[in-house]
Scaffold this motif. Sequence first.
Motif, PDB file in Angstrom:
ATOM      1  N   THR A   7       0.839  -1.191   0.000  1.00 20.04           N
ATOM      2  CA  THR A   7       0.000   0.000   0.000  1.00 20.04           C
ATOM      3  C   THR A   7       0.872   1.237   0.000  1.00 20.04           C
ATOM      4  O   THR A   7       2.100   1.155   0.177  1.00 20.04           O
ATOM      5  CB  THR A   7      -0.962   0.031   1.198  1.00 20.04           C
ATOM      6  OG1 THR A   7      -1.938   1.057   0.994  1.00 20.04           O
ATOM      7  CG2 THR A   7      -0.243   0.276   2.509  1.00 20.04           C
ATOM      8  N   HIS A   8       0.241   2.375  -0.164  1.00 20.97           N
ATOM      9  CA  HIS A   8       0.891   3.676  -0.137  1.00 20.97           C
ATOM     10  C   HIS A   8      -0.201   4.655   0.255  1.00 20.97           C
ATOM     11  O   HIS A   8      -1.285   4.628  -0.338  1.00 20.97           O
ATOM     12  CB  HIS A   8       1.432   3.985  -1.535  1.00 20.97           C
ATOM     13  CG  HIS A   8       2.288   5.201  -1.608  1.00 20.97           C
ATOM     14  ND1 HIS A   8       2.557   5.817  -2.811  1.00 20.97           N
ATOM     15  CD2 HIS A   8       2.945   5.923  -0.677  1.00 20.97           C
ATOM     16  CE1 HIS A   8       3.351   6.851  -2.608  1.00 20.97           C
ATOM     17  NE2 HIS A   8       3.592   6.938  -1.318  1.00 20.97           N
ATOM     18  N   VAL A   9       0.035   5.484   1.247  1.00 20.94           N
ATOM     19  CA  VAL A   9      -0.974   6.444   1.687  1.00 20.94           C
ATOM     20  C   VAL A   9      -0.457   7.857   1.428  1.00 20.94           C
ATOM     21  O   VAL A   9       0.624   8.221   1.893  1.00 20.94           O
ATOM     22  CB  VAL A   9      -1.323   6.272   3.182  1.00 20.94           C
ATOM     23  CG1 VAL A   9      -2.457   7.230   3.568  1.00 20.94           C
ATOM     24  CG2 VAL A   9      -1.716   4.829   3.487  1.00 20.94           C
ATOM     25  N   LEU A  10      -1.237   8.617   0.676  1.00 21.34           N
ATOM     26  CA  LEU A  10      -0.889  10.006   0.371  1.00 21.34           C
ATOM     27  C   LEU A  10      -1.926  10.934   0.992  1.00 21.34           C
ATOM     28  O   LEU A  10      -3.128  10.714   0.861  1.00 21.34           O
ATOM     29  CB  LEU A  10      -0.841  10.216  -1.143  1.00 21.34           C
ATOM     30  CG  LEU A  10       0.209   9.388  -1.878  1.00 21.34           C
ATOM     31  CD1 LEU A  10       0.043   9.548  -3.382  1.00 21.34           C
ATOM     32  CD2 LEU A  10       1.598   9.790  -1.440  1.00 21.34           C
ATOM     33  N   ASP A  11      -1.446  11.956   1.680  1.00 18.98           N
ATOM     34  CA  ASP A  11      -2.310  12.971   2.272  1.00 18.98           C
ATOM     35  C   ASP A  11      -2.503  14.054   1.211  1.00 18.98           C
ATOM     36  O   ASP A  11      -1.613  14.877   0.982  1.00 18.98           O
ATOM     37  CB  ASP A  11      -1.638  13.528   3.524  1.00 18.98           C
ATOM     38  CG  ASP A  11      -2.497  14.533   4.273  1.00 18.98           C
ATOM     39  OD1 ASP A  11      -3.269  15.266   3.610  1.00 18.98           O
ATOM     40  OD2 ASP A  11      -2.369  14.612   5.505  1.00 18.98           O
ATOM     41  N   THR A  12      -3.637  14.027   0.548  1.00 22.60           N
ATOM     42  CA  THR A  12      -3.858  14.961  -0.554  1.00 22.60           C
ATOM     43  C   THR A  12      -4.118  16.383  -0.055  1.00 22.60           C
ATOM     44  O   THR A  12      -3.920  17.339  -0.803  1.00 22.60           O
ATOM     45  CB  THR A  12      -5.015  14.498  -1.464  1.00 22.60           C
ATOM     46  OG1 THR A  12      -6.208  14.379  -0.696  1.00 22.60           O
ATOM     47  CG2 THR A  12      -4.683  13.170  -2.110  1.00 22.60           C
ATOM     48  N   ALA A  13      -4.528  16.546   1.186  1.00 20.02           N
ATOM     49  CA  ALA A  13      -4.733  17.893   1.737  1.00 20.02           C
ATOM     50  C   ALA A  13      -3.398  18.589   1.973  1.00 20.02           C
ATOM     51  O   ALA A  13      -3.267  19.790   1.755  1.00 20.02           O
ATOM     52  CB  ALA A  13      -5.536  17.821   3.027  1.00 20.02           C
ATOM     53  N   LEU A  14      -2.396  17.824   2.403  1.00 23.02           N
ATOM     54  CA  LEU A  14      -1.072  18.396   2.652  1.00 23.02           C
ATOM     55  C   LEU A  14      -0.135  18.240   1.456  1.00 23.02           C
ATOM     56  O   LEU A  14       0.932  18.839   1.424  1.00 23.02           O
ATOM     57  CB  LEU A  14      -0.427  17.739   3.886  1.00 23.02           C
ATOM     58  CG  LEU A  14      -1.149  17.959   5.215  1.00 23.02           C
ATOM     59  CD1 LEU A  14      -0.420  17.219   6.335  1.00 23.02           C
ATOM     60  CD2 LEU A  14      -1.268  19.444   5.529  1.00 23.02           C
ATOM     61  N   GLY A  15      -0.532  17.394   0.502  1.00 26.25           N
ATOM     62  CA  GLY A  15       0.291  17.184  -0.675  1.00 26.25           C
ATOM     63  C   GLY A  15       1.573  16.423  -0.397  1.00 26.25           C
ATOM     64  O   GLY A  15       2.611  16.706  -0.999  1.00 26.25           O
ATOM     65  N   LYS A  16       1.485  15.428   0.505  1.00 26.53           N
ATOM     66  CA  LYS A  16       2.683  14.649   0.835  1.00 26.53           C
ATOM     67  C   LYS A  16       2.285  13.271   1.357  1.00 26.53           C
ATOM     68  O   LYS A  16       1.110  13.030   1.667  1.00 26.53           O
ATOM     69  CB  LYS A  16       3.538  15.383   1.863  1.00 26.53           C
ATOM     70  CG  LYS A  16       2.881  15.576   3.215  1.00 26.53           C
ATOM     71  CD  LYS A  16       3.796  16.339   4.151  1.00 26.53           C
ATOM     72  CE  LYS A  16       3.259  16.317   5.572  1.00 26.53           C
ATOM     73  NZ  LYS A  16       4.176  16.962   6.500  1.00 26.53           N
ATOM     74  N   PRO A  17       3.265  12.365   1.467  1.00 23.13           N
ATOM     75  CA  PRO A  17       2.965  11.038   2.012  1.00 23.13           C
ATOM     76  C   PRO A  17       2.457  11.136   3.451  1.00 23.13           C
ATOM     77  O   PRO A  17       2.859  12.029   4.205  1.00 23.13           O
ATOM     78  CB  PRO A  17       4.315  10.312   1.970  1.00 23.13           C
ATOM     79  CG  PRO A  17       5.111  11.041   0.939  1.00 23.13           C
ATOM     80  CD  PRO A  17       4.662  12.474   1.029  1.00 23.13           C
ATOM     81  N   ALA A  18       1.573  10.217   3.817  1.00 19.27           N
ATOM     82  CA  ALA A  18       1.027  10.164   5.174  1.00 19.27           C
ATOM     83  C   ALA A  18       1.940   9.301   6.043  1.00 19.27           C
ATOM     84  O   ALA A  18       1.880   8.074   5.990  1.00 19.27           O
ATOM     85  CB  ALA A  18      -0.392   9.608   5.152  1.00 19.27           C
ATOM     86  N   GLN A  19       2.784   9.941   6.817  1.00 13.29           N
ATOM     87  CA  GLN A  19       3.735   9.242   7.681  1.00 13.29           C
ATOM     88  C   GLN A  19       3.117   8.945   9.042  1.00 13.29           C
ATOM     89  O   GLN A  19       2.440   9.786   9.614  1.00 13.29           O
ATOM     90  CB  GLN A  19       4.984  10.103   7.879  1.00 13.29           C
ATOM     91  CG  GLN A  19       6.021   9.479   8.772  1.00 13.29           C
ATOM     92  CD  GLN A  19       7.226  10.390   8.981  1.00 13.29           C
ATOM     93  OE1 GLN A  19       7.237  11.551   8.592  1.00 13.29           O
ATOM     94  NE2 GLN A  19       8.246   9.843   9.591  1.00 13.29           N
ATOM     95  N   GLY A  20       3.331   7.716   9.541  1.00  9.93           N
ATOM     96  CA  GLY A  20       2.867   7.355  10.876  1.00  9.93           C
ATOM     97  C   GLY A  20       1.416   6.931  10.945  1.00  9.93           C
ATOM     98  O   GLY A  20       0.810   6.950  12.010  1.00  9.93           O
ATOM     99  N   ARG A  46       4.631   4.570   2.891  1.00  6.55           N
ATOM    100  CA  ARG A  46       4.577   3.122   2.616  1.00  6.55           C
ATOM    101  C   ARG A  46       4.936   2.369   3.885  1.00  6.55           C
ATOM    102  O   ARG A  46       5.480   2.946   4.813  1.00  6.55           O
ATOM    103  CB  ARG A  46       5.571   2.760   1.503  1.00  6.55           C
ATOM    104  CG  ARG A  46       5.320   3.501   0.210  1.00  6.55           C
ATOM    105  CD  ARG A  46       6.420   3.232  -0.822  1.00  6.55           C
ATOM    106  NE  ARG A  46       6.293   4.095  -1.968  1.00  6.55           N
ATOM    107  CZ  ARG A  46       5.527   3.855  -3.028  1.00  6.55           C
ATOM    108  NH1 ARG A  46       4.809   2.749  -3.089  1.00  6.55           N
ATOM    109  NH2 ARG A  46       5.460   4.707  -4.029  1.00  6.55           N
ATOM    110  N   THR A  47       4.656   1.090   3.902  1.00  9.89           N
ATOM    111  CA  THR A  47       5.105   0.270   5.020  1.00  9.89           C
ATOM    112  C   THR A  47       6.514  -0.233   4.712  1.00  9.89           C
ATOM    113  O   THR A  47       6.890  -0.377   3.551  1.00  9.89           O
ATOM    114  CB  THR A  47       4.145  -0.907   5.260  1.00  9.89           C
ATOM    115  OG1 THR A  47       4.035  -1.679   4.063  1.00  9.89           O
ATOM    116  CG2 THR A  47       2.761  -0.404   5.676  1.00  9.89           C
ATOM    117  N   ASP A  48       7.294  -0.485   5.750  1.00 10.38           N
ATOM    118  CA  ASP A  48       8.681  -0.918   5.551  1.00 10.38           C
ATOM    119  C   ASP A  48       8.782  -2.319   4.953  1.00 10.38           C
ATOM    120  O   ASP A  48       9.804  -2.674   4.404  1.00 10.38           O
ATOM    121  CB  ASP A  48       9.454  -0.864   6.866  1.00 10.38           C
ATOM    122  CG  ASP A  48       9.750   0.574   7.289  1.00 10.38           C
ATOM    123  OD1 ASP A  48       9.857   1.463   6.410  1.00 10.38           O
ATOM    124  OD2 ASP A  48       9.861   0.818   8.505  1.00 10.38           O
TER     125      ASP A  48
END
Length: 117
Positions: A7-20, A46-48
């Motif tokens: 998977t991959h999670v993107l925070d579209t409100a902040l325009g960056k990857p969703a970390q944590g 992403r997950t490690d």
Amino acid sequence: MAGYLTTHVLDTALGKPAQGLKIELFRIEGETRTHLRTLETNDDGRTDSQILPEAEFQTGTYELIFHAGAYLDGVDTPPESPRFLDVIPLRFGMSEAAHYHVPLLLSPFGYSTYRGS
């Protein structure tokens, strides 16, 4: 070819990857829901490791649970009580041994997903 899940999670409100962001994986068999693992996204969203690695892959129905509310709280998204999006369940099927990539595009008031590559 062996199958696996990422998977991959993107925070579209902040325009960056969703970390944590915490993610749980469940296998669904009829009415039985079995927890397989819990992971967290890294600084690239992403997950490690693979969510479901090749050695454990089976076709069938699965569910990813994305803990969006806790993530949004952690990035100082203006609070609401309750949050519009808190826990996002995505139930999907994997019908063949292949790479399944199930990304999440997230904002405080909406999300989308698709089968990626």
